[in-house]
Design a protein around this motif. Structure first.
Motif, PDB file in Angstrom:
ATOM      1  N   ILE A   7      42.653   9.319  26.545  1.00 14.18           N
ATOM      2  CA  ILE A   7      42.957  10.740  26.482  1.00 14.18           C
ATOM      3  C   ILE A   7      41.647  11.517  26.450  1.00 14.18           C
ATOM      4  O   ILE A   7      40.627  11.023  25.965  1.00 14.18           O
ATOM      5  N   PRO A   8      41.627  12.747  26.990  1.00 15.48           N
ATOM      6  CA  PRO A   8      40.383  13.507  27.124  1.00 15.48           C
ATOM      7  C   PRO A   8      39.607  13.654  25.818  1.00 15.48           C
ATOM      8  O   PRO A   8      38.379  13.623  25.811  1.00 15.48           O
ATOM      9  N   GLU A   9      40.323  13.813  24.706  1.00 17.76           N
ATOM     10  CA  GLU A   9      39.654  14.036  23.424  1.00 17.76           C
ATOM     11  C   GLU A   9      38.781  12.864  22.993  1.00 17.76           C
ATOM     12  O   GLU A   9      37.898  13.014  22.146  1.00 17.76           O
ATOM     13  N   LEU A  10      39.035  11.674  23.567  1.00 12.16           N
ATOM     14  CA  LEU A  10      38.273  10.485  23.183  1.00 12.16           C
ATOM     15  C   LEU A  10      37.217  10.109  24.209  1.00 12.16           C
ATOM     16  O   LEU A  10      36.530   9.100  24.046  1.00 12.16           O
ATOM     17  N   GLN A  11      37.056  10.901  25.250  1.00  8.40           N
ATOM     18  CA  GLN A  11      36.147  10.544  26.330  1.00  8.40           C
ATOM     19  C   GLN A  11      34.772  11.183  26.213  1.00  8.40           C
ATOM     20  O   GLN A  11      33.797  10.693  26.768  1.00  8.40           O
ATOM     21  N   PHE A  12      34.667  12.291  25.484  1.00  6.90           N
ATOM     22  CA  PHE A  12      33.404  13.032  25.455  1.00  6.90           C
ATOM     23  C   PHE A  12      32.796  12.940  24.058  1.00  6.90           C
ATOM     24  O   PHE A  12      32.876  13.869  23.255  1.00  6.90           O
ATOM     25  N   LEU A  13      32.179  11.799  23.779  1.00  7.44           N
ATOM     26  CA  LEU A  13      31.661  11.531  22.449  1.00  7.44           C
ATOM     27  C   LEU A  13      30.425  12.354  22.114  1.00  7.44           C
ATOM     28  O   LEU A  13      30.031  12.440  20.950  1.00  7.44           O
ATOM     29  N   ASN A  14      29.798  12.966  23.112  1.00  6.72           N
ATOM     30  CA  ASN A  14      28.597  13.749  22.862  1.00  6.72           C
ATOM     31  C   ASN A  14      28.913  15.170  22.398  1.00  6.72           C
ATOM     32  O   ASN A  14      28.026  15.883  21.934  1.00  6.72           O
ATOM     33  N   ASP A  15      30.178  15.578  22.530  1.00  3.73           N
ATOM     34  CA  ASP A  15      30.562  16.912  22.085  1.00  3.73           C
ATOM     35  C   ASP A  15      30.462  17.006  20.563  1.00  3.73           C
ATOM     36  O   ASP A  15      30.701  16.028  19.847  1.00  3.73           O
ATOM     37  N   GLU A  16      30.128  18.179  20.082  1.00  2.00           N
ATOM     38  CA  GLU A  16      29.951  18.379  18.636  1.00  2.00           C
ATOM     39  C   GLU A  16      31.248  18.080  17.883  1.00  2.00           C
ATOM     40  O   GLU A  16      32.310  18.627  18.191  1.00  2.00           O
ATOM     41  N   GLY A  17      31.164  17.198  16.923  1.00  5.66           N
ATOM     42  CA  GLY A  17      32.323  16.866  16.099  1.00  5.66           C
ATOM     43  C   GLY A  17      33.269  15.859  16.727  1.00  5.66           C
ATOM     44  O   GLY A  17      34.214  15.414  16.070  1.00  5.66           O
ATOM     45  N   ALA A  18      33.030  15.466  17.973  1.00  5.46           N
ATOM     46  CA  ALA A  18      33.963  14.574  18.659  1.00  5.46           C
ATOM     47  C   ALA A  18      33.983  13.188  18.024  1.00  5.46           C
ATOM     48  O   ALA A  18      35.044  12.578  17.880  1.00  5.46           O
ATOM     49  N   GLN A  19      32.808  12.686  17.646  1.00  5.20           N
ATOM     50  CA  GLN A  19      32.737  11.332  17.113  1.00  5.20           C
ATOM     51  C   GLN A  19      33.507  11.183  15.807  1.00  5.20           C
ATOM     52  O   GLN A  19      34.094  10.135  15.553  1.00  5.20           O
ATOM     53  N   VAL A  20      33.509  12.227  14.984  1.00  6.62           N
ATOM     54  CA  VAL A  20      34.208  12.155  13.694  1.00  6.62           C
ATOM     55  C   VAL A  20      35.684  11.841  13.900  1.00  6.62           C
ATOM     56  O   VAL A  20      36.250  10.961  13.246  1.00  6.62           O
ATOM     57  N   GLY A  21      36.305  12.560  14.832  1.00 14.19           N
ATOM     58  CA  GLY A  21      37.716  12.333  15.119  1.00 14.19           C
ATOM     59  C   GLY A  21      37.973  10.950  15.686  1.00 14.19           C
ATOM     60  O   GLY A  21      38.977  10.303  15.362  1.00 14.19           O
ATOM     61  N   VAL A  22      37.055  10.470  16.535  1.00 12.32           N
ATOM     62  CA  VAL A  22      37.196   9.142  17.135  1.00 12.32           C
ATOM     63  C   VAL A  22      37.108   8.056  16.071  1.00 12.32           C
ATOM     64  O   VAL A  22      37.910   7.118  16.046  1.00 12.32           O
ATOM     65  N   TRP A  23      36.128   8.170  15.170  1.00  8.61           N
ATOM     66  CA  TRP A  23      35.992   7.153  14.130  1.00  8.61           C
ATOM     67  C   TRP A  23      37.218   7.137  13.217  1.00  8.61           C
ATOM     68  O   TRP A  23      37.689   6.060  12.822  1.00  8.61           O
ATOM     69  N   GLU A  24      37.757   8.324  12.888  1.00  7.78           N
ATOM     70  CA  GLU A  24      38.945   8.374  12.032  1.00  7.78           C
ATOM     71  C   GLU A  24      40.150   7.723  12.715  1.00  7.78           C
ATOM     72  O   GLU A  24      40.944   7.024  12.081  1.00  7.78           O
ATOM     73  N   LEU A  25      40.276   7.953  14.027  1.00  6.28           N
ATOM     74  CA  LEU A  25      41.376   7.344  14.761  1.00  6.28           C
ATOM     75  C   LEU A  25      41.199   5.831  14.843  1.00  6.28           C
ATOM     76  O   LEU A  25      42.174   5.072  14.752  1.00  6.28           O
ATOM     77  N   SER A  26      39.949   5.387  14.980  1.00  5.23           N
ATOM     78  CA  SER A  26      39.700   3.949  15.020  1.00  5.23           C
ATOM     79  C   SER A  26      40.066   3.301  13.685  1.00  5.23           C
ATOM     80  O   SER A  26      40.550   2.171  13.641  1.00  5.23           O
ATOM     81  N   ARG A  27      39.863   4.040  12.588  1.00  2.00           N
ATOM     82  CA  ARG A  27      40.241   3.499  11.280  1.00  2.00           C
ATOM     83  C   ARG A  27      41.757   3.316  11.177  1.00  2.00           C
ATOM     84  O   ARG A  27      42.234   2.328  10.606  1.00  2.00           O
ATOM     85  N   VAL A  28      42.503   4.274  11.719  1.00  2.74           N
ATOM     86  CA  VAL A  28      43.968   4.135  11.738  1.00  2.74           C
ATOM     87  C   VAL A  28      44.367   2.859  12.470  1.00  2.74           C
ATOM     88  O   VAL A  28      45.234   2.099  12.019  1.00  2.74           O
TER      89      VAL A  28
END
Length: 229
Positions: A7-28
């Motif tokens: 999904i688009p929200e997980l593709q642009f890791l360089n965007d500000e704050g994007a990595q935080v959401g990705v790491w939290e989803l990976s924890r789930v």
């Protein structure tokens, strides 16, 4: 095994704050994996860089899984029973292959790649390197995949077939099944499927948002063919 949430929200890791959401989803995902496989399983999560691994280890003091990075000298311990690589990057492909070989020893241990980014669109990447990447990735089974399209989506949940859906114009945010496939559909497969749907729509004299997606697929196909030469 390979798990893809494209999904688009997980593709642009360089965007500000994007990595935080990705790491939290990976924890789930990791916590769900532990619940499903058994609380006694020792799971190791390997992140793409040492900074992220150190930060998350500090923040997730209550995590039931271990944290390491691809840059660590020995990211996998003998006690690790399931290893999950979180968004492994193509620049670390050699390290990923070393870990995969290590886990294939007797007895073999499961390796899961969560949203791998091992293929680069960089035109400068050589043909031999691309072939090596494809060969390595072909040894993995995609157990879960979800990818939105311009007017539909691709979905697979192992051991089910790959499914291509298109938007239901009569029900917003709902899909209709277009076709099921034994293997992952290529961009050419998707273009053909949507072309057939557009043709059926024209015969019925109905306007369809499927037609709007066709230009996108054709442009994407030309781009992919160009960078693969």
């Amino acid at each position: 095994m390979k798990v893809e949430l494209l999904i688009p929200e997980l593709q642009f890791l360089n965007d500000e704050g994007a990595q935080v959401g990705v790491w939290e989803l990976s924890r789930v995902f990791l916590e769900t994996l532990i619940e499903e496989s058994g609380e006694n399983q020792k799971v190791k999560a390997i992140f793409p860089d040492a900074g992220a691994a150190a930060l998350l280890k500090y923040q997730w003091t209550d995590a039931k899984f271990g944290c390491a990075s691809l840059g660590d000298r020995n990211p996998v311990d003998k006690e690790d029973e399931i290893v999950v690589m979180i968004i492994p990057d193509y620049q670390m492909l050699e390290k990923v292959e070393i870990i995969a070989n290590q886990l294939s020893d007797d007895p073999p241990r499961p390796l899961i790649m969560w949203n791998p980014r091992l293929v680069s669109g960089d035109i400068g990447v050589g043909f031999n390197v691309r072939n090596l990447r494809k060969m390595f990735l072909s040894t993995f089974t995609t157990v879960y995949s979800m990818k939105p399209l311009e007017a539909g989506a691709i979905f697979r949940s192992y051991p089910g077939m790959w499914k291509v859906f298109y938007d239901d114009v009569t029900r917003p945010n709902r899909y209709l099944l277009a076709k099921e496939l034994q293997v992952a559909p290529t961009s050419t497969d998707i273009e053909m499927i949507f072309s057939e749907l557009a043709g059926e729509s024209e015969k019925k004299g109905e306007a369809s948002i499927i037609d709007q997606a066709m230009g996108v697929f054709r442009s994407f196909n030309k781009f992919m063919k160009a960078i693969s030469k």
